[in-house]
Write a protein that holds these residues in place. Structure first.
Motif, PDB file in Angstrom:
ATOM      1  N   ILE A   1      30.539  16.518 -39.492  1.00  0.00           N
ATOM      2  CA  ILE A   1      30.752  16.776 -40.917  1.00  0.00           C
ATOM      3  C   ILE A   1      31.729  17.930 -41.075  1.00  0.00           C
ATOM      4  O   ILE A   1      31.752  18.859 -40.255  1.00  0.00           O
ATOM      5  CB  ILE A   1      29.426  17.080 -41.639  1.00  0.00           C
ATOM      6  N   GLY A   2      32.578  17.853 -42.097  1.00  0.00           N
ATOM      7  CA  GLY A   2      33.573  18.883 -42.336  1.00  0.00           C
ATOM      8  C   GLY A   2      33.051  19.985 -43.241  1.00  0.00           C
ATOM      9  O   GLY A   2      32.156  19.755 -44.059  1.00  0.00           O
TER      10      GLY A   2
ATOM     11  N   GLY B   1      26.826  17.864 -47.639  1.00  0.00           N
ATOM     12  CA  GLY B   1      25.996  17.037 -46.783  1.00  0.00           C
ATOM     13  C   GLY B   1      25.547  17.689 -45.500  1.00  0.00           C
ATOM     14  O   GLY B   1      24.696  17.133 -44.790  1.00  0.00           O
ATOM     15  N   GLN B   2      26.086  18.883 -45.167  1.00  0.00           N
ATOM     16  CA  GLN B   2      25.687  19.518 -43.915  1.00  0.00           C
ATOM     17  C   GLN B   2      24.210  19.871 -43.914  1.00  0.00           C
ATOM     18  O   GLN B   2      23.519  19.675 -42.897  1.00  0.00           O
ATOM     19  CB  GLN B   2      26.532  20.772 -43.661  1.00  0.00           C
ATOM     20  N   ALA B   3      23.710  20.356 -45.051  1.00  0.00           N
ATOM     21  CA  ALA B   3      22.288  20.718 -45.133  1.00  0.00           C
ATOM     22  C   ALA B   3      21.406  19.496 -44.927  1.00  0.00           C
ATOM     23  O   ALA B   3      20.355  19.576 -44.269  1.00  0.00           O
ATOM     24  CB  ALA B   3      21.991  21.366 -46.483  1.00  0.00           C
TER      25      ALA B   3
ATOM     26  N   LYS C   1      17.686  11.922 -29.705  1.00  0.00           N
ATOM     27  CA  LYS C   1      18.510  13.062 -29.318  1.00  0.00           C
ATOM     28  C   LYS C   1      19.650  13.214 -30.327  1.00  0.00           C
ATOM     29  O   LYS C   1      20.353  12.252 -30.625  1.00  0.00           O
ATOM     30  CB  LYS C   1      19.093  12.861 -27.921  1.00  0.00           C
ATOM     31  N   THR C   2      19.844  14.406 -30.856  1.00  0.00           N
ATOM     32  CA  THR C   2      20.871  14.622 -31.867  1.00  0.00           C
ATOM     33  C   THR C   2      21.743  15.827 -31.526  1.00  0.00           C
ATOM     34  O   THR C   2      21.320  16.734 -30.803  1.00  0.00           O
ATOM     35  CB  THR C   2      20.254  14.844 -33.259  1.00  0.00           C
ATOM     36  N   ARG C   3      22.958  15.820 -32.043  1.00  0.00           N
ATOM     37  CA  ARG C   3      23.849  16.969 -31.982  1.00  0.00           C
ATOM     38  C   ARG C   3      24.724  16.932 -33.228  1.00  0.00           C
ATOM     39  O   ARG C   3      24.916  15.867 -33.826  1.00  0.00           O
ATOM     40  CB  ARG C   3      24.708  16.978 -30.711  1.00  0.00           C
ATOM     41  N   LEU C   4      25.240  18.102 -33.629  1.00  0.00           N
ATOM     42  CA  LEU C   4      26.066  18.194 -34.826  1.00  0.00           C
ATOM     43  C   LEU C   4      27.377  18.886 -34.504  1.00  0.00           C
ATOM     44  O   LEU C   4      27.386  19.974 -33.917  1.00  0.00           O
ATOM     45  CB  LEU C   4      25.328  18.975 -35.925  1.00  0.00           C
TER      46      LEU C   4
END
Length: 345
Positions: free
Chosen positions: A283-284, A289-291, A306-309
Protein backbone atom coordinates in the motif's frame (compact mmCIF):
# COMPACT_ATOMS: atom_id res chain seq x y z
CA UNK A 1 -4.38 2.73 -14.47
CA UNK A 2 -6.31 1.70 -11.38
CA UNK A 3 -9.64 2.73 -9.87
CA UNK A 4 -10.14 2.93 -6.14
CA UNK A 5 -12.67 0.81 -4.27
CA UNK A 6 -13.17 3.40 -1.52
CA UNK A 7 -15.60 3.21 1.39
CA UNK A 8 -17.57 0.47 -0.34
CA UNK A 9 -18.82 2.91 -3.00
CA UNK A 10 -18.66 2.08 -6.68
CA UNK A 11 -18.11 4.47 -9.60
CA UNK A 12 -21.15 5.07 -11.79
CA UNK A 13 -21.62 2.94 -14.92
CA UNK A 14 -20.80 6.02 -17.02
CA UNK A 15 -17.51 6.53 -15.17
CA UNK A 16 -16.67 2.84 -15.47
CA UNK A 17 -17.34 2.88 -19.21
CA UNK A 18 -15.16 5.96 -19.63
CA UNK A 19 -12.37 4.30 -17.64
CA UNK A 20 -12.61 1.16 -19.75
CA UNK A 21 -12.40 3.21 -22.94
CA UNK A 22 -9.41 5.13 -21.64
CA UNK A 23 -7.63 1.94 -20.62
CA UNK A 24 -8.27 0.37 -24.00
CA UNK A 25 -6.89 3.40 -25.81
CA UNK A 26 -3.81 3.54 -23.59
CA UNK A 27 -3.09 -0.13 -24.08
CA UNK A 28 -3.46 0.08 -27.82
CA UNK A 29 -1.05 3.00 -27.89
CA UNK A 30 1.42 1.10 -25.70
CA UNK A 31 1.55 -1.95 -27.99
CA UNK A 32 5.00 -2.26 -29.46
CA UNK A 33 4.59 -5.51 -31.38
CA UNK A 34 5.11 -5.44 -35.12
CA UNK A 35 3.45 -8.86 -35.36
CA UNK A 36 0.37 -8.11 -33.29
CA UNK A 37 -2.37 -10.60 -34.18
CA UNK A 38 0.08 -13.20 -35.55
CA UNK A 39 -0.17 -16.75 -34.16
CA UNK A 40 2.13 -17.49 -31.23
CA UNK A 41 3.05 -20.74 -29.50
CA UNK A 42 4.26 -21.19 -25.95
CA UNK A 43 6.03 -24.50 -26.27
CA UNK A 44 8.92 -26.14 -28.04
CA UNK A 45 9.20 -29.53 -29.75
CA UNK A 46 11.45 -30.83 -26.98
CA UNK A 47 9.02 -30.15 -24.17
CA UNK A 48 6.00 -31.61 -25.94
CA UNK A 49 7.64 -34.72 -27.34
CA UNK A 50 7.38 -38.32 -26.20
CA UNK A 51 10.87 -37.90 -24.74
CA UNK A 52 9.55 -35.34 -22.27
CA UNK A 53 6.72 -37.63 -21.27
CA UNK A 54 9.19 -40.44 -20.60
CA UNK A 55 11.58 -38.24 -18.62
CA UNK A 56 12.57 -39.32 -15.12
CA UNK A 57 13.89 -37.42 -12.11
CA UNK A 58 12.86 -34.59 -9.76
CA UNK A 59 11.55 -32.32 -12.51
CA UNK A 60 9.41 -35.03 -14.08
CA UNK A 61 8.05 -36.12 -10.70
CA UNK A 62 6.81 -32.62 -9.86
CA UNK A 63 5.78 -31.48 -13.33
CA UNK A 64 2.39 -31.67 -14.99
CA UNK A 65 2.84 -31.65 -18.76
CA UNK A 66 0.21 -29.86 -20.85
CA UNK A 67 -2.97 -31.88 -20.80
CA UNK A 68 -4.61 -30.25 -23.82
CA UNK A 69 -6.59 -29.41 -25.74
CA UNK A 70 -4.27 -26.57 -26.76
CA UNK A 71 -5.71 -23.09 -27.21
CA UNK A 72 -5.01 -20.87 -30.21
CA UNK A 73 -3.03 -17.79 -29.21
CA UNK A 74 -2.36 -14.62 -31.17
CA UNK A 75 0.29 -12.03 -30.35
CA UNK A 76 -0.87 -9.07 -28.28
CA UNK A 77 2.52 -7.53 -27.52
CA UNK A 78 6.21 -8.32 -27.86
CA UNK A 79 8.73 -7.48 -25.14
CA UNK A 80 12.22 -6.16 -25.82
CA UNK A 81 13.68 -9.62 -25.09
CA UNK A 82 11.54 -11.13 -27.83
CA UNK A 83 9.07 -12.93 -25.58
CA UNK A 84 5.40 -12.63 -26.49
CA UNK A 85 2.23 -11.75 -24.66
CA UNK A 86 -0.43 -13.89 -26.29
CA UNK A 87 -4.21 -13.73 -26.07
CA UNK A 88 -6.97 -16.26 -26.54
CA UNK A 89 -10.66 -16.62 -25.75
CA UNK A 90 -11.51 -19.13 -23.06
CA UNK A 91 -14.89 -20.81 -22.79
CA UNK A 92 -15.09 -21.83 -19.15
CA UNK A 93 -16.39 -25.38 -18.88
CA UNK A 94 -17.26 -25.11 -15.19
CA UNK A 95 -18.41 -21.49 -14.93
CA UNK A 96 -20.08 -21.21 -18.32
CA UNK A 97 -18.44 -17.80 -18.74
CA UNK A 98 -16.48 -16.88 -21.87
CA UNK A 99 -13.76 -14.26 -21.72
CA UNK A 100 -10.29 -13.30 -22.87
CA UNK A 101 -7.09 -14.48 -21.23
CA UNK A 102 -3.62 -13.07 -21.90
CA UNK A 103 -0.48 -15.07 -21.14
CA UNK A 104 3.26 -14.42 -21.04
CA UNK A 105 6.00 -17.01 -20.55
CA UNK A 106 9.57 -16.00 -19.59
CA UNK A 107 12.63 -16.86 -21.65
CA UNK A 108 13.57 -19.62 -19.21
CA UNK A 109 10.41 -21.49 -20.24
CA UNK A 110 11.95 -22.07 -23.68
CA UNK A 111 15.44 -22.97 -22.40
CA UNK A 112 16.25 -26.63 -23.27
CA UNK A 113 17.62 -27.25 -19.76
CA UNK A 114 14.10 -26.66 -18.37
CA UNK A 115 12.31 -28.57 -21.14
CA UNK A 116 11.08 -31.24 -18.72
CA UNK A 117 10.24 -28.89 -15.86
CA UNK A 118 7.10 -27.15 -14.80
CA UNK A 119 7.02 -23.40 -14.14
CA UNK A 120 5.28 -21.42 -11.39
CA UNK A 121 2.13 -19.53 -12.37
CA UNK A 122 1.19 -15.99 -11.33
CA UNK A 123 -2.43 -15.04 -12.06
CA UNK A 124 -2.36 -11.24 -12.39
CA UNK A 125 -5.58 -9.30 -11.84
CA UNK A 126 -6.30 -5.62 -12.56
CA UNK A 127 -8.24 -2.99 -10.68
CA UNK A 128 -10.86 -0.82 -12.30
CA UNK A 129 -13.55 -2.43 -14.45
CA UNK A 130 -11.33 -5.40 -15.37
CA UNK A 131 -13.29 -5.70 -18.60
CA UNK A 132 -12.97 -6.07 -21.57
CA UNK A 133 -9.21 -5.98 -20.99
CA UNK A 134 -6.76 -6.82 -18.24
CA UNK A 135 -4.33 -3.89 -18.13
CA UNK A 136 -1.37 -6.07 -17.13
CA UNK A 137 -1.24 -7.28 -20.75
CA UNK A 138 0.14 -3.92 -21.85
CA UNK A 139 3.87 -3.27 -21.96
CA UNK A 140 3.58 0.18 -20.35
CA UNK A 141 3.28 -1.09 -16.76
CA UNK A 142 6.33 -3.35 -17.28
CA UNK A 143 5.05 -6.24 -15.15
CA UNK A 144 6.42 -8.93 -17.45
CA UNK A 145 9.70 -7.16 -18.25
CA UNK A 146 10.23 -6.54 -14.53
CA UNK A 147 9.72 -10.21 -13.71
CA UNK A 148 12.19 -11.08 -16.49
CA UNK A 149 14.77 -8.76 -14.91
CA UNK A 150 14.08 -9.82 -11.32
CA UNK A 151 14.36 -13.51 -12.22
CA UNK A 152 17.85 -12.89 -13.60
CA UNK A 153 18.76 -10.99 -10.41
CA UNK A 154 17.50 -13.78 -8.15
CA UNK A 155 14.68 -11.64 -6.76
CA UNK A 156 11.87 -13.59 -8.38
CA UNK A 157 11.02 -16.94 -9.86
CA UNK A 158 10.47 -16.89 -13.64
CA UNK A 159 6.68 -16.94 -13.46
CA UNK A 160 4.28 -17.68 -16.25
CA UNK A 161 1.97 -14.64 -16.01
CA UNK A 162 -1.71 -15.32 -16.71
CA UNK A 163 -4.08 -12.35 -17.10
CA UNK A 164 -7.80 -13.17 -17.34
CA UNK A 165 -10.58 -10.60 -17.50
CA UNK A 166 -11.75 -9.85 -13.97
CA UNK A 167 -15.43 -9.06 -14.52
CA UNK A 168 -18.03 -10.06 -17.13
CA UNK A 169 -18.95 -6.44 -17.90
CA UNK A 170 -17.98 -2.87 -17.00
CA UNK A 171 -21.17 -2.15 -15.02
CA UNK A 172 -20.47 -3.93 -11.73
CA UNK A 173 -17.79 -5.59 -9.61
CA UNK A 174 -18.38 -9.28 -9.00
CA UNK A 175 -15.75 -9.78 -6.27
CA UNK A 176 -14.32 -12.79 -8.13
CA UNK A 177 -17.21 -14.79 -6.68
CA UNK A 178 -20.19 -16.92 -7.62
CA UNK A 179 -22.87 -14.40 -6.66
CA UNK A 180 -26.30 -16.06 -6.95
CA UNK A 181 -27.97 -15.22 -10.23
CA UNK A 182 -24.79 -13.77 -11.74
CA UNK A 183 -21.94 -15.13 -13.92
CA UNK A 184 -19.82 -17.52 -11.88
CA UNK A 185 -16.66 -15.43 -11.70
CA UNK A 186 -15.32 -17.34 -8.68
CA UNK A 187 -15.45 -20.62 -10.60
CA UNK A 188 -13.97 -18.87 -13.65
CA UNK A 189 -11.03 -17.56 -11.64
CA UNK A 190 -10.16 -20.57 -9.47
CA UNK A 191 -11.20 -23.47 -11.72
CA UNK A 192 -11.50 -22.55 -15.39
CA UNK A 193 -8.42 -20.32 -15.61
CA UNK A 194 -6.10 -22.80 -13.81
CA UNK A 195 -7.48 -25.67 -15.93
CA UNK A 196 -6.74 -23.61 -19.05
CA UNK A 197 -3.15 -23.04 -17.89
CA UNK A 198 -2.69 -26.75 -17.18
CA UNK A 199 -3.99 -27.57 -20.65
CA UNK A 200 -1.44 -25.32 -22.36
CA UNK A 201 1.68 -25.10 -20.19
CA UNK A 202 4.15 -27.15 -18.18
CA UNK A 203 3.10 -26.45 -14.61
CA UNK A 204 3.62 -27.98 -11.19
CA UNK A 205 1.34 -30.55 -9.61
CA UNK A 206 1.75 -28.92 -6.20
CA UNK A 207 -0.06 -25.78 -5.05
CA UNK A 208 3.44 -24.39 -4.40
CA UNK A 209 3.54 -23.55 -8.09
CA UNK A 210 0.44 -21.33 -8.05
CA UNK A 211 -0.08 -17.74 -6.87
CA UNK A 212 -2.07 -14.56 -7.50
CA UNK A 213 -1.19 -10.89 -7.68
CA UNK A 214 -3.49 -7.95 -8.14
CA UNK A 215 -4.17 -4.31 -7.47
CA UNK A 216 -7.24 -2.75 -5.86
CA UNK A 217 -10.27 -4.94 -6.64
CA UNK A 218 -7.94 -7.43 -8.32
CA UNK A 219 -5.93 -7.57 -5.09
CA UNK A 220 -9.11 -8.38 -3.20
CA UNK A 221 -9.96 -11.22 -5.59
CA UNK A 222 -6.45 -12.66 -5.32
CA UNK A 223 -6.57 -12.47 -1.52
CA UNK A 224 -10.00 -14.07 -1.36
CA UNK A 225 -9.11 -16.81 -3.85
CA UNK A 226 -5.99 -17.94 -1.97
CA UNK A 227 -7.80 -18.02 1.37
CA UNK A 228 -10.81 -19.80 -0.14
CA UNK A 229 -8.84 -22.38 -2.14
CA UNK A 230 -5.57 -22.91 -0.22
CA UNK A 231 -5.39 -26.48 -1.51
CA UNK A 232 -4.81 -24.99 -5.00
CA UNK A 233 -2.92 -21.72 -4.40
CA UNK A 234 0.03 -20.91 -2.15
CA UNK A 235 0.52 -17.13 -2.20
CA UNK A 236 -0.74 -13.70 -3.22
CA UNK A 237 0.63 -10.19 -3.64
CA UNK A 238 -2.35 -7.94 -2.91
CA UNK A 239 -1.76 -4.22 -3.54
CA UNK A 240 -4.21 -1.67 -2.18
CA UNK A 241 -6.98 -4.24 -1.66
CA UNK A 242 -10.22 -4.21 0.28
CA UNK A 243 -10.49 -7.07 2.76
CA UNK A 244 -14.25 -7.67 2.63
CA UNK A 245 -16.59 -8.36 -0.32
CA UNK A 246 -18.62 -5.26 -1.17
CA UNK A 247 -20.25 -5.75 -4.56
CA UNK A 248 -23.80 -4.33 -4.58
CA UNK A 249 -24.82 -7.59 -6.27
CA UNK A 250 -24.57 -9.36 -2.90
CA UNK A 251 -27.81 -7.69 -1.76
CA UNK A 252 -30.14 -10.38 -0.45
CA UNK A 253 -27.36 -13.00 -0.34
CA UNK A 254 -25.61 -12.37 2.97
CA UNK A 255 -24.83 -16.04 3.65
CA UNK A 256 -23.06 -16.37 0.31
CA UNK A 257 -21.29 -13.04 0.81
CA UNK A 258 -19.83 -14.19 4.11
CA UNK A 259 -18.66 -17.41 2.43
CA UNK A 260 -16.50 -15.15 0.24
CA UNK A 261 -15.27 -12.86 3.01
CA UNK A 262 -11.45 -13.00 3.46
CA UNK A 263 -11.82 -12.30 7.18
CA UNK A 264 -14.10 -15.32 7.64
CA UNK A 265 -11.96 -17.45 5.35
CA UNK A 266 -8.75 -16.56 7.20
CA UNK A 267 -10.35 -17.39 10.55
CA UNK A 268 -11.51 -20.74 9.21
CA UNK A 269 -8.03 -21.51 7.88
CA UNK A 270 -6.49 -20.66 11.26
CA UNK A 271 -9.02 -22.82 13.11
CA UNK A 272 -8.31 -25.85 10.93
CA UNK A 273 -4.57 -25.21 11.13
CA UNK A 274 -3.71 -24.94 7.48
CA UNK A 275 -2.55 -25.36 4.85
CA UNK A 276 -0.13 -22.45 5.04
CA UNK A 277 -0.62 -19.46 2.75
CA UNK A 278 1.60 -16.41 2.17
CA UNK A 279 -0.03 -12.99 1.82
CA UNK A 280 2.12 -10.03 0.79
CA UNK A 281 0.23 -6.75 1.11
CA UNK A 282 1.34 -3.51 -0.53
CA UNK A 283 0.00 0.00 0.00
CA UNK A 284 1.21 3.51 -0.79
CA UNK A 285 1.57 6.32 1.70
CA UNK A 286 -0.60 8.55 -0.52
CA UNK A 287 -3.60 6.21 -0.32
CA UNK A 288 -5.92 5.26 2.50
CA UNK A 289 -6.31 1.73 3.78
CA UNK A 290 -3.05 1.11 5.63
CA UNK A 291 -4.81 0.96 8.99
CA UNK A 292 -7.27 -1.59 7.61
CA UNK A 293 -4.49 -3.85 6.34
CA UNK A 294 -2.61 -3.63 9.63
CA UNK A 295 -5.83 -4.52 11.45
CA UNK A 296 -6.35 -7.54 9.17
CA UNK A 297 -2.79 -8.69 9.76
CA UNK A 298 -3.10 -8.31 13.52
CA UNK A 299 -6.35 -10.27 13.64
CA UNK A 300 -5.64 -12.96 11.06
CA UNK A 301 -1.89 -13.02 10.37
CA UNK A 302 -1.23 -15.99 12.61
CA UNK A 303 -0.84 -19.74 12.45
CA UNK A 304 -0.96 -20.87 8.81
CA UNK A 305 -1.81 -17.37 7.53
CA UNK A 306 1.58 -15.72 6.97
CA UNK A 307 1.46 -12.00 6.17
CA UNK A 308 3.84 -9.13 5.42
CA UNK A 309 3.27 -5.48 4.51
CA UNK A 310 5.26 -3.36 2.08
CA UNK A 311 4.57 0.37 2.56
CA UNK A 312 5.43 2.31 -0.60
CA UNK A 313 6.80 5.73 0.28
CA UNK A 314 5.09 8.30 -1.93
CA UNK A 315 3.07 5.58 -3.60
CA UNK A 316 -0.48 6.13 -4.77
CA UNK A 317 -3.39 3.81 -5.45
CA UNK A 318 -2.23 2.81 -8.90
CA UNK A 319 -0.45 0.04 -10.76
CA UNK A 320 2.49 2.26 -11.65
CA UNK A 321 3.35 2.49 -7.95
CA UNK A 322 2.79 -1.18 -7.24
CA UNK A 323 4.94 -2.86 -9.92
CA UNK A 324 8.39 -1.40 -9.04
CA UNK A 325 7.61 -1.78 -5.33
CA UNK A 326 7.18 -5.53 -5.77
CA UNK A 327 10.97 -5.76 -6.06
CA UNK A 328 11.29 -4.38 -2.52
CA UNK A 329 10.44 -7.67 -0.87
CA UNK A 330 7.02 -9.03 -1.95
CA UNK A 331 8.04 -10.88 -5.11
CA UNK A 332 11.12 -12.37 -3.46
CA UNK A 333 9.17 -13.34 -0.35
CA UNK A 334 6.55 -15.36 -2.19
CA UNK A 335 9.22 -16.78 -4.53
CA UNK A 336 11.11 -18.18 -1.55
CA UNK A 337 7.99 -20.13 -0.54
CA UNK A 338 7.15 -21.42 -4.01
CA UNK A 339 8.45 -24.05 -6.39
CA UNK A 340 10.89 -22.90 -9.05
CA UNK A 341 11.76 -24.63 -12.34
CA UNK A 342 14.11 -27.59 -12.08
CA UNK A 343 16.95 -27.93 -14.59
CA UNK A 344 17.61 -31.27 -16.25
CA UNK A 345 20.38 -33.28 -14.66
Amino acid sequence: MNRRRTNRRRPSPTALAATAAALTSALLLSACSSDEGAPVTFDSPASSSDTARQAKGPAADKTRLPTGPRSHFTTENTLEDGTKIGVTTLKGKKSGFTGKVWVWAPKQYFDPKYAHSGFPVLIALPGGPGYPNNYWMGTDLKLESSIATWSKQGKSLPFIVVMPVLNPDAKNYYDGSDIPGQPKMGTWMTDDVPDFVKANFRTFKSRDGWAFMGSSSGGFVGLKSVLQRPEKFRAVIASGPDTVPDSPLWAGHEKERQANNPEKLARHLIDRKGPEVDIAFQIGTKESGQANLRSFMKAYGKGPVKTRLNVIQGGGHNARSYVPAMADGPIQWISEHMQGPIPSS
